[in-house]
Design a protein around this motif. Sequence first.
Motif, short mmCIF file in Angstrom:
data_model
loop_
_atom_site.label_atom_id
_atom_site.label_comp_id
_atom_site.label_asym_id
_atom_site.label_seq_id
_atom_site.Cartn_x
_atom_site.Cartn_y
_atom_site.Cartn_z
N ILE A 93 12.15 -9.23 -56.09
CA ILE A 93 10.93 -9.99 -56.40
C ILE A 93 10.06 -9.19 -57.38
O ILE A 93 9.67 -8.05 -57.08
CB ILE A 93 10.15 -10.28 -55.11
N PHE A 94 9.75 -9.79 -58.53
CA PHE A 94 9.00 -9.02 -59.53
C PHE A 94 7.69 -9.67 -59.97
O PHE A 94 6.99 -9.11 -60.81
CB PHE A 94 9.87 -8.75 -60.76
N ASP A 95 7.32 -10.81 -59.39
CA ASP A 95 6.04 -11.42 -59.79
C ASP A 95 5.51 -12.30 -58.67
O ASP A 95 6.29 -12.87 -57.88
CB ASP A 95 6.18 -12.25 -61.06
N LEU A 96 4.20 -12.39 -58.59
CA LEU A 96 3.51 -13.23 -57.61
C LEU A 96 2.71 -14.30 -58.36
O LEU A 96 1.84 -13.97 -59.16
CB LEU A 96 2.57 -12.36 -56.75
N LEU A 97 3.03 -15.56 -58.11
CA LEU A 97 2.44 -16.66 -58.88
C LEU A 97 1.35 -17.40 -58.13
O LEU A 97 0.50 -18.06 -58.75
CB LEU A 97 3.54 -17.67 -59.28
N HIS A 98 1.38 -17.33 -56.81
CA HIS A 98 0.46 -18.15 -56.02
C HIS A 98 0.34 -17.52 -54.64
O HIS A 98 1.32 -17.03 -54.09
CB HIS A 98 1.05 -19.57 -55.89
N ILE A 99 -0.86 -17.55 -54.08
CA ILE A 99 -1.04 -17.10 -52.70
C ILE A 99 -2.12 -17.94 -52.04
O ILE A 99 -3.16 -18.23 -52.66
CB ILE A 99 -1.37 -15.60 -52.63
N GLY A 100 -1.86 -18.38 -50.82
CA GLY A 100 -2.80 -19.26 -50.13
C GLY A 100 -2.98 -20.55 -50.90
O GLY A 100 -2.02 -21.25 -51.20
#
Length: 313
Positions: A115-122
């Motif tokens: 996993i190398f990126d975070l696009l959305h949280i909550g």
Amino acid sequence: MTGLPHYAAMLATAGALPSDDLGWAYEVKFDGIRAIGYIDDKLRLVSRNDKNITAAWPEIAQIAPADPRFVVDGEIVAFSADGRSSFEALQPRMHQRNPAKIRALAEHIPVTYMIFDLLHIGDRSLIDLPYRQRRELLEQLGLDGPHWHVPPRLHGTGTELLAESKKLGLEGIVCKRLDSPYLPGRRSPLWTKVKNVLDQEVVIVGWRPGTGRRAGHIGSLLMAVHDSSGKLTYIGNVGTGFTQGILDELRTKLQPLQRKTPTVDADVRDAVWLEPRVVGEVSFAEWTGDGRLRHPSWRGFRPDKAPRDVRRE
């Protein structure tokens, strides 16, 4: 699973190392299958061509449930004994949808979701944030499990890291601008992939019958890519890199796609022409002056790629 918005993968442009290391981050280029992961009460994995591929990779399902829910970008990879990601090792699992066979294959060919990126949280989309900040938030999630992992940041100059990746036999590195937003569905030089090995996605548009030991089988595959105007263009044929099992699979997959007329302009005799629906990948030495691949070798199928998206790298 409801409420998580859809995100198409941001794509890197093939190119050279940045002229200045300031403002850039470097990552290992993994040789696997790109997937957007939607994690809520369950996991949903979506390929680059927008297909739900969750069932093929059951060992990753344990990443869910999650609170808060989130969306990540990453690569599904299989590692060889020497620690390198191996696209060839994934081939037996990429097309399999039989649950019993998937479970058996998972025991022998385990995968890891890098996993190398975070696009959305909550309830918040993060794609407008700079890469630097998204990476920091991703690391805070602590995503380190038996079949998922956030790869460590690489430290050093681009030149040093590319040389080290070549020494280790890796495919290359990806250079990402620290201030870059996430651009869903777009190919951008804000992300640049620099490879040690040349490879190219290709559309299979036909085959030539084999001779000698390959008599009665496929001898070589005719390849094409879309040019800048969107026209499907012939780029040569590939006749190496096949095992007997691959040749049998190719025949089964391609025989129903036969057609009487070609979909490309190519002076090829004895060709069996096909509907351009199957995507594969080859490695090669270089592009020739007349737009052909020199010394191509078959690497495998790319069911995660749509034919219309295949362009010259």
